[in-house]
Design an enzyme around this catalytic site. Sequence first.
Site, PDB file in Angstrom:
ATOM      1  N   GLU A  89      10.612  -8.343  -3.638  1.00 44.08           N
ATOM      2  CA  GLU A  89      11.149  -7.067  -3.134  1.00 44.08           C
ATOM      3  C   GLU A  89      10.649  -6.937  -1.711  1.00 44.08           C
ATOM      4  OE1 GLU A  89      13.173  -5.045  -4.670  1.00 44.08           O
ATOM      5  OE2 GLU A  89      13.147  -6.263  -6.484  1.00 44.08           O
ATOM      6  N   LYS A 123      -2.939  -8.570  -7.642  1.00 43.45           N
ATOM      7  CA  LYS A 123      -3.657  -8.400  -6.376  1.00 43.45           C
ATOM      8  C   LYS A 123      -3.067  -7.200  -5.641  1.00 43.45           C
ATOM      9  CE  LYS A 123      -3.083  -9.366  -2.257  1.00 43.45           C
ATOM     10  NZ  LYS A 123      -3.703  -8.165  -1.656  1.00 43.45           N
ATOM     11  N   PRO A 124      -3.782  -6.074  -5.635  1.00 41.37           N
ATOM     12  CA  PRO A 124      -3.278  -4.915  -4.896  1.00 41.37           C
ATOM     13  C   PRO A 124      -3.498  -5.095  -3.389  1.00 41.37           C
ATOM     14  CG  PRO A 124      -5.384  -4.413  -5.947  1.00 41.37           C
ATOM     15  CD  PRO A 124      -5.059  -5.832  -6.312  1.00 41.37           C
ATOM     16  N   ALA A 125      -2.893  -4.225  -2.595  1.00 40.34           N
ATOM     17  CA  ALA A 125      -3.048  -4.313  -1.134  1.00 40.34           C
ATOM     18  C   ALA A 125      -4.492  -4.005  -0.732  1.00 40.34           C
ATOM     19  CB  ALA A 125      -2.095  -3.338  -0.454  1.00 40.34           C
ATOM     20  N   TRP A 144       0.804  -1.220   0.000  1.00 39.90           N
ATOM     21  CA  TRP A 144       0.000   0.000   0.000  1.00 39.90           C
ATOM     22  C   TRP A 144       0.846   1.283   0.000  1.00 39.90           C
ATOM     23  CZ3 TRP A 144       2.034   2.116   4.187  1.00 39.90           C
ATOM     24  CH2 TRP A 144       2.467   1.268   5.208  1.00 39.90           C
ATOM     25  N   ASN A 145       2.185   1.175   0.131  1.00 38.43           N
ATOM     26  CA  ASN A 145       2.949   2.431   0.254  1.00 38.43           C
ATOM     27  C   ASN A 145       3.132   3.146  -1.086  1.00 38.43           C
ATOM     28  OD1 ASN A 145       4.722   0.452  -0.561  1.00 38.43           O
ATOM     29  ND2 ASN A 145       6.363   1.041   0.827  1.00 38.43           N
ATOM     30  N   GLU A 195      12.413  -2.760  10.840  1.00 43.35           N
ATOM     31  CA  GLU A 195      12.058  -1.737   9.857  1.00 43.35           C
ATOM     32  C   GLU A 195      11.020  -0.828  10.523  1.00 43.35           C
ATOM     33  OE1 GLU A 195      10.152  -3.291   6.309  1.00 43.35           O
ATOM     34  OE2 GLU A 195      11.289  -1.861   5.120  1.00 43.35           O
ATOM     35  N   CYS A 225      10.399   1.137   2.011  1.00 38.72           N
ATOM     36  CA  CYS A 225      11.373   0.097   2.369  1.00 38.72           C
ATOM     37  C   CYS A 225      12.818   0.572   2.213  1.00 38.72           C
ATOM     38  CB  CYS A 225      11.118  -1.176   1.574  1.00 38.72           C
ATOM     39  SG  CYS A 225      10.990  -0.877  -0.185  1.00 38.72           S
ATOM     40  N   GLY A 241       6.598  -6.704  -0.594  1.00 37.96           N
ATOM     41  CA  GLY A 241       5.947  -6.782   0.717  1.00 37.96           C
ATOM     42  C   GLY A 241       6.982  -6.998   1.796  1.00 37.96           C
ATOM     43  N   SER A 242       6.519  -7.455   2.939  1.00 35.61           N
ATOM     44  CA  SER A 242       7.445  -7.649   4.059  1.00 35.61           C
ATOM     45  C   SER A 242       8.250  -8.933   3.865  1.00 35.61           C
ATOM     46  CB  SER A 242       6.656  -7.731   5.358  1.00 35.61           C
ATOM     47  OG  SER A 242       5.805  -8.858   5.306  1.00 35.61           O
TER      48      SER A 242
HETATM   49  P1  ADP Z   1       2.871  -4.483   4.396  1.00 35.53           P
HETATM   50  O1  ADP Z   1       3.347  -4.596   5.811  1.00 35.53           O
HETATM   51  O2  ADP Z   1       3.577  -3.485   3.570  1.00 35.53           O
HETATM   52  O3  ADP Z   1       1.371  -4.450   4.269  1.00 35.53           O
HETATM   53  P2  ADP Z   1       2.672  -7.150   3.541  1.00 35.53           P
HETATM   54  O4  ADP Z   1       3.766  -8.045   3.153  1.00 35.53           O
HETATM   55  O5  ADP Z   1       1.824  -7.520   4.720  1.00 35.53           O
HETATM   56  O6  ADP Z   1       3.374  -5.773   3.737  1.00 35.53           O
HETATM   57  O7  ADP Z   1       1.667  -6.875   2.322  1.00 35.53           O
HETATM   58  C1  ADP Z   1       2.126  -6.684   1.005  1.00 35.53           C
HETATM   59  C2  ADP Z   1       1.183  -7.403   0.073  1.00 35.53           C
HETATM   60  O8  ADP Z   1       1.290  -8.802   0.345  1.00 35.53           O
HETATM   61  C3  ADP Z   1      -0.282  -7.039   0.245  1.00 35.53           C
HETATM   62  O9  ADP Z   1      -0.913  -7.011  -1.020  1.00 35.53           O
HETATM   63  C4  ADP Z   1      -0.817  -8.190   1.076  1.00 35.53           C
HETATM   64  O10 ADP Z   1      -2.196  -8.425   0.861  1.00 35.53           O
HETATM   65  C5  ADP Z   1       0.002  -9.336   0.539  1.00 35.53           C
HETATM   66  N1  ADP Z   1       0.107 -10.486   1.466  1.00 35.53           N
HETATM   67  C6  ADP Z   1      -0.029 -10.510   2.796  1.00 35.53           C
HETATM   68  N2  ADP Z   1       0.145 -11.758   3.273  1.00 35.53           N
HETATM   69  C7  ADP Z   1       0.386 -12.552   2.217  1.00 35.53           C
HETATM   70  C8  ADP Z   1       0.677 -13.942   2.039  1.00 35.53           C
HETATM   71  N3  ADP Z   1       0.739 -14.782   3.057  1.00 35.53           N
HETATM   72  N4  ADP Z   1       0.910 -14.388   0.774  1.00 35.53           N
HETATM   73  C9  ADP Z   1       0.882 -13.545  -0.262  1.00 35.53           C
HETATM   74  N5  ADP Z   1       0.619 -12.238  -0.168  1.00 35.53           N
HETATM   75  C10 ADP Z   1       0.374 -11.734   1.048  1.00 35.53           C
END
Ligand code: ADP
Length: 490
Positions: free
Chosen positions: A253, A178-180, A154-155, A389, A287, A231-232
């Site tokens: 990433e 799939k967006p956030a 979402w950032n 982070e 990030c 993502g994370s």
């Molecule tokens: P942030 O802390 O920046 O939200 P996330 O890694 O939680 O980072 O989210 C980044 C993206 O990954 C979002 O689109 C979220 O829906 C998706 N996401 C979260 N959990 C999972 C998962 N287990 N597998 C795949 N995608 C995921």
Amino acid sequence: MKTVPSFWFEPRAWINGSWHKMDETIAVHNPATGALLANVSRTDVRSVNHAIDGAVASQKSWRETAPATRGNLLQCAAKLLIERKDQFGRLLSAEQGKPYAQAVGEVEYAASFFQWFGEEARRLHGRIVPHPEADREFFIQHRPIGVAGLITPWNFPLAQGAKKIAAALAAGCTAVWKPAESTPLIALALAPLLAECGVPPGVLQVVPGPGSIIGKLFAEHPAIGVLSLTGSTETGAQLMSAAAPQIKRLSLELGGNAPLIVLRDADLEFTAEQLVRMKLFVSGQVCVTANRVFVPREIEEEFVGIVTDLLRSKRVGNGLSDGVDAGPLIHERACRDVQAMLDESVANGARIVYQNQSYLADPQLDHKAFFPPTVVTGVDDEMGLSCKEIFAPIIPILAYDSVANAIQRANNTQHGLAGYVYGRDMSQCRAVANQLEVGIVGVNEWRPLKAEIPFGGIKQSGIGVEGGEEGMREFVTTQVISLPKPIVQI
Ligand code: ADP
């Protein structure tokens, strides 16, 4: 004060070139005010499968479309985004919270990827390699993997999508995005723009919904050939393990813990100005933002004074208001997590020097989603502020006694995304940059990321790169054909 634009898209899943309504919805709010922006369809499993089927069905004709034609369609998207940057920027600011100027900057940044990969589409060269046997030769060619599953945070909800979509489509892949959960609107806004440029139905599908369910579905679906996630690190690890049984290609990433090293001869005013800009950018929810600021002990007080004075002059508020330098965090929960991290560091000896709470002056804001830009000194390497982070506008100052010590501490992390060096002596800056274990280093530059360069992390910050010539390689396989040389008697 800017206004939220009226929607030119529907808050539904975008599948095979049309909008699909689902039974369940996700409420999307403006984090600055708490105002409801839309109830967006939460794509169910059956519909995600339908979207993947559509991406498979459109694969052959998209792959066989001339690369120059694919590239032209992407360059058209770049052009339209620039033309509509005000509209997109207002939507992005409302949905994500970042100041309008930063949102417009993100639209331009997203456009630069459509432009770049639009040009690169025609440069996915193969090569001919001599065979050790005189009457044979090798053809080496790059072929699109097939359907790409794209997952974004979402950032930078527009730019992170643009980087992946542009590279995947340029390479000849079709994509399911799939967006956030917090920021699906800007993704849905982009889909009809690509259609308007002539990208055929099914080539890009947009399926808003929960990451854990759709991510797992992408990982397990045999038709998805490559998964690209921003993502994370925890999410990256989960996706990797879900994708392991099928040995699926991954491009990740992930999180960072960037060091910023201020050298003794640095221009302190300039460095402070860049640091404050970097930490207010998307309210530190980036990030690659500086997570640990290493400062020579003997100039620490002077530097902290300059940073604090600068931060005092900034305004935190609603991203759609004029003259705002930083917006809220993405939600209240994020504020609570960051506060806990700050409290832990303070309990262990860190000292809060200054907090900018200028947002409190605006009664129309949802103050619970705001975190004050904060300067903290006395931070050591074990505190949460150093090890994790932060994802908030906190500037943790870590004093150092020798450059060697700063470098060793800078590298003492499992992350390796970005690093920054500020100084006047270029040979020393270069030497320090060379020793940082990260994917990218900015020397006297707070934001070196551009479409022209490959950017990706090392260690637990990721696998693969985005941007540059290399970016398209994430979406292709390499095939070698060994064949007899044609012998023609002339
Ligand atoms: P942030 O802390 O920046 O939200 P996330 O890694 O939680 O980072 O989210 C980044 C993206 O990954 C979002 O689109 C979220 O829906 C998706 N996401 C979260 N959990 C999972 C998962 N287990 N597998 C795949 N995608 C995921």
